[in-house]
Design an enzyme around this catalytic site. Structure first.
Site, mmCIF file in Angstrom:
data_model
loop_
_atom_site.group_PDB
_atom_site.id
_atom_site.type_symbol
_atom_site.label_atom_id
_atom_site.label_comp_id
_atom_site.label_asym_id
_atom_site.label_seq_id
_atom_site.Cartn_x
_atom_site.Cartn_y
_atom_site.Cartn_z
ATOM 1 N N GLY A 51 39.577 -2.847 15.817
ATOM 2 C CA GLY A 51 41.028 -2.737 15.848
ATOM 3 C C GLY A 51 41.455 -1.520 15.077
ATOM 4 O O GLY A 51 40.685 -0.991 14.271
ATOM 5 N N CYS B 64 33.003 -3.385 14.007
ATOM 6 C CA CYS B 64 33.893 -2.369 13.435
ATOM 7 C C CYS B 64 34.935 -3.023 12.517
ATOM 8 O O CYS B 64 34.571 -3.538 11.478
ATOM 9 C CB CYS B 64 34.540 -1.559 14.558
ATOM 10 S SG CYS B 64 35.247 -0.030 13.933
ATOM 11 N N TYR B 65 36.214 -3.058 12.881
ATOM 12 C CA TYR B 65 37.196 -3.739 12.022
ATOM 13 C C TYR B 65 36.742 -5.168 11.741
ATOM 14 O O TYR B 65 36.937 -5.682 10.639
ATOM 15 C CB TYR B 65 38.578 -3.738 12.692
ATOM 16 C CG TYR B 65 39.647 -4.457 11.885
ATOM 17 C CD1 TYR B 65 40.340 -3.783 10.881
ATOM 18 C CD2 TYR B 65 39.935 -5.806 12.101
ATOM 19 C CE1 TYR B 65 41.304 -4.439 10.120
ATOM 20 C CE2 TYR B 65 40.892 -6.470 11.346
ATOM 21 C CZ TYR B 65 41.578 -5.785 10.353
ATOM 22 O OH TYR B 65 42.524 -6.441 9.604
ATOM 23 N N HIS C 47 30.190 0.314 17.907
ATOM 24 C CA HIS C 47 30.661 -0.498 19.039
ATOM 25 C C HIS C 47 29.537 -0.768 20.047
ATOM 26 O O HIS C 47 29.290 0.050 20.924
ATOM 27 C CB HIS C 47 31.813 0.218 19.746
ATOM 28 C CG HIS C 47 33.067 0.236 18.936
ATOM 29 N ND1 HIS C 47 34.018 -0.747 19.020
ATOM 30 C CD2 HIS C 47 33.505 1.098 17.987
ATOM 31 C CE1 HIS C 47 34.997 -0.489 18.183
ATOM 32 N NE2 HIS C 47 34.711 0.632 17.536
ATOM 33 N N GLU D 28 29.570 -2.614 22.512
ATOM 34 C CA GLU D 28 30.094 -2.907 23.850
ATOM 35 C C GLU D 28 30.259 -1.672 24.729
ATOM 36 O O GLU D 28 30.410 -1.802 25.935
ATOM 37 C CB GLU D 28 31.425 -3.659 23.744
ATOM 38 C CG GLU D 28 32.617 -2.866 23.206
ATOM 39 C CD GLU D 28 32.688 -2.802 21.680
ATOM 40 O OE1 GLU D 28 31.652 -3.039 21.021
ATOM 41 O OE2 GLU D 28 33.768 -2.480 21.155
ATOM 42 N N SER E 218 47.484 -9.766 51.335
ATOM 43 C CA SER E 218 47.783 -8.348 51.522
ATOM 44 C C SER E 218 46.584 -7.624 52.113
ATOM 45 O O SER E 218 46.674 -6.468 52.488
ATOM 46 C CB SER E 218 48.113 -7.732 50.168
ATOM 47 O OG SER E 218 46.948 -7.760 49.354
ATOM 48 N N GLY F 175 44.089 -7.120 50.239
ATOM 49 C CA GLY F 175 43.386 -6.685 49.033
ATOM 50 C C GLY F 175 42.357 -7.739 48.649
ATOM 51 O O GLY F 175 42.440 -8.892 49.095
ATOM 52 N N ASP G 291 41.754 -9.350 45.837
ATOM 53 C CA ASP G 291 42.152 -10.492 45.017
ATOM 54 C C ASP G 291 42.819 -11.592 45.850
ATOM 55 O O ASP G 291 42.461 -12.766 45.744
ATOM 56 C CB ASP G 291 43.112 -10.073 43.897
ATOM 57 C CG ASP G 291 42.556 -8.933 43.068
ATOM 58 O OD1 ASP G 291 41.328 -8.735 43.116
ATOM 59 O OD2 ASP G 291 43.338 -8.240 42.403
ATOM 60 N N LYS H 81 37.745 -7.962 37.519
ATOM 61 C CA LYS H 81 37.699 -7.426 38.876
ATOM 62 C C LYS H 81 36.290 -7.403 39.466
ATOM 63 O O LYS H 81 36.075 -7.764 40.618
ATOM 64 C CB LYS H 81 38.279 -6.008 38.860
ATOM 65 C CG LYS H 81 38.476 -5.409 40.220
ATOM 66 C CD LYS H 81 39.784 -5.868 40.795
ATOM 67 C CE LYS H 81 40.081 -5.260 42.137
ATOM 68 N NZ LYS H 81 41.402 -5.685 42.619
#
Ligand code: XMP
Length: 517
Positions: A58, A85-86, A175, A177, A229, A231, A233, A373
């Site tokens: 953060g 980190c933080y 980090h 990640e 649509s 799309g 999702d 996603k």
């Protein structure tokens, strides 16, 4: 079947840009995780009984006024904790260590030397071998809390990672990640599997089973409506509901007259091929009539949103009693709305089906609420969606209306459709379509002078936009090869009547946005 949510990791968000990436890495290791604001109540945490807790990074300093702090009691729950980190600075601070402003901010790649494997570094080469990791911090731990030992150093820090001597509490200053931390995935996996004792249960095949079972339990014998649509999702949402309750799902596909060339036909045939029963409404004229004379972007968006809701309501009225609205809300939207920073400022109103539930007083079915996603894309594979549909670029709800600057007219739409079709065609033929986040044409309502044959021309300008992005929150313009740009410009000018100039948009987001309006 084992409960795929059975073993969860809790990620406490202290406001880092990369909190979602932590969740991505945990999910990739097939462990279910949830992101919550840092100030989640300790009792709540106890009730959730997570297998482990990860505290994110953060921007704050532990000594700042109003910095995000939590009760030290979190370490007494007997649940393993990894502070990043933080998160590590906070661990040190809460347990009696010393955190100070560093002489200089450490940002970017750093060399990590592991001095003790300490479970989270299991299987990784120790000093003198070094590993590249990604740092991004101003403060750093200057003295470890009692009972902790240093397990790695970096060029500028003797405490690049720490662990408690007997309790399962770990901290890393870097980090793990981010992809630039070479050993990041190993560290996260070690934490999940060696420290927390998780099992890799989270996978998309089991997700499909669980999700359909849940939908069946809620909606059997009731009517569900879903706005499609084309799309990924909305289509995956419809497929899941269809799998669960079959014919009680009614899908509505509204052609708002702002779609790309041939899109309505293509999407409809795809959807029918997938076995969905789709109710097609061609409302092009209604939308275009309402948009006549309107040039202000937000006004255009509002009109399109309102008209969509009106049409959808009319269609629902024809079906009879409807109980549920199925919607393709994804996890990032959910996190955004519970983030401790509060919902981000509205830059543009995104109108798709946003207003529908309140207007129609429908209950929601949102089977993708906990997915990212790329997980949705995996589910799409599981459900047999064709690649072409899965990897289509995102297309905004208001469609081409926000890619025609100023007033939307039928003539301008037809020019933009032709230009857009050429862009998609060339991007696909050159193999660049899959490499970029989005690529499209924008029609500028200005005219410039050109010469074609021996004649003076005075016609429109088309801007090309191609961007690289991970989540559309930030984006950079794609460095397309010059030959491809040349071909695009050449084809658009030669083949699209009414265009005599093509420009390439070289703005990043921020400060620009991806769409022009
Ligand atoms: P911006 O232009 O805000 O776009 O950088 C970020 C992403 O969102 C898409 N976008 C929309 N999607 N309804 C949508 O479904 C909308 O109203 C809308 N406006 C922008 C845009 O294409 C990009 O992927």
């Amino acid at each position: 079947m084992k409960d795929i949510h059975g073993e969860r990791i809790l990620i406490l968000d202290f406001g880092s840009q990369t909190t979602q990436l932590i969740a991505r890495r945990v999910r990739e290791a097939k462990v279910y995780c949830e992101i919550h604001p840092f100030n989640l109540d300790i009792e709540e945490i106890r009730k959730m009984s997570p297998k482990g807790i990860i505290m994110s990074g953060g921007p704050a300093s532990v000594y700042d006024d109003g910095s995000p702090l939590i009760p030290a009691a979190i370490f007494d729950l007997g649940i393993p904790v990894l502070g990043i980190c933080y998160g590590m600075q906070l661990t040190a601070h809460l347990l009696g260590g010393r955190v100070e402003k560093s002489e200089r901010r450490e940002y970017g790649p750093a060399k990590l030397s592991i001095i003790e494997p300490g479970e989270i570094f299991h299987g990784l080469a120790q000093s003198p071998v070094t590993h590249q990791v990604w740092m991004s911090h101003g403060d750093r731990v200057e003295a470890l809390p009692e009972g902790f030992i240093s397990i790695a150093t970096s060029g500028s820090s003797p405490f690049a990672a720490m662990r408690h001597g007997t309790r399962p509490i770990f901290g890393v200053q870097f980090h793990p990640e981010v992809v630039h931390s070479e050993i990041g995935v190993d560290i996260i996996r070690n934490f999940l599997f060696r420290v927390c004792g998780c099992e890799p249960l989270w996978d998309m095949r089991s997700f499909v089973e669980t999700a359909t079972k849940e939908i069946r339990a809620r909606a059997t014998g009731k009517k569900v409506i879903c706005a499609l649509s084309g799309g990924v999702d909305s289509t995956v949402t419809a497929l899941l509901v269809n799998k669960a309750i079959g014919e009680d799902l009614v899908c509505v596909f509204v052609n708002n007259g702002l779609l790309r060339k041939g899109e309505a036909e293509t999407v409809l045939s795809f959807l029918k091929g997938l076995g969905l029963s789709v109710h097609y409404v061609d409302a092009s004229e209604r939308f275009l009539d309402r948009l006549a004379g309107v040039s202000e972007p937000e006004k255009k968006r509002k009109i399109i949103g309102e008209e969509f809701i009106r049409i959808f309501e009319e269609e629902a009225g024809r079906i009879g009693e409807v109980h549920f609205l199925a919607q393709g809300t994804l996890y990032p939207d959910v996190i955004e709305s519970v983030s401790f920073k509060g919902p981000s400022a509205v830059i543009k109103s995104h109108h798709n089906v946003g207003g529908l539930p309140e207007v129609m007083k429908l209950k929601l079915i949102e089977p993708l609420r906990e997915l990212f996603k790329d997980e949705v894309r995996k589910v799409a594979h599981e459900l047999g969606m064709p690649e072409e549909l899965i990897y289509r670029h995102p297309f905004p709800g208001p469609g081409l209306a926000i890619r025609i600057l100023g007033e939307v007219t039928r003539q301008r739409l037809s020019i933009l459709r032709e230009a857009d079709a050429i862009v998609i065609d060339e991007m696909k033929t050159s193999g660049w379509y899959q490499k970029v986040w989005q690529s499209f044409a924008v029609l500028l309502p200005v005219r410039t002078v050109g010469v074609m044959g021996d004649e003076r021309t005075y016609e429109h300008v088309v801007a090309l936009r191609a961007v690289d992005s991970l989540d559309a929150m930030t984006a950079d313009w794609t460095r397309l090869p010059y030959e491809l740009m040349a071909r695009l410009s050449n084809r658009v000018i030669n083949e699209v009547r009414g265009v005599n100039r093509v420009c390439y948009d070289i703005s990043s987001k921020p400060p620009a946005t991806i769409e022009w309006e």
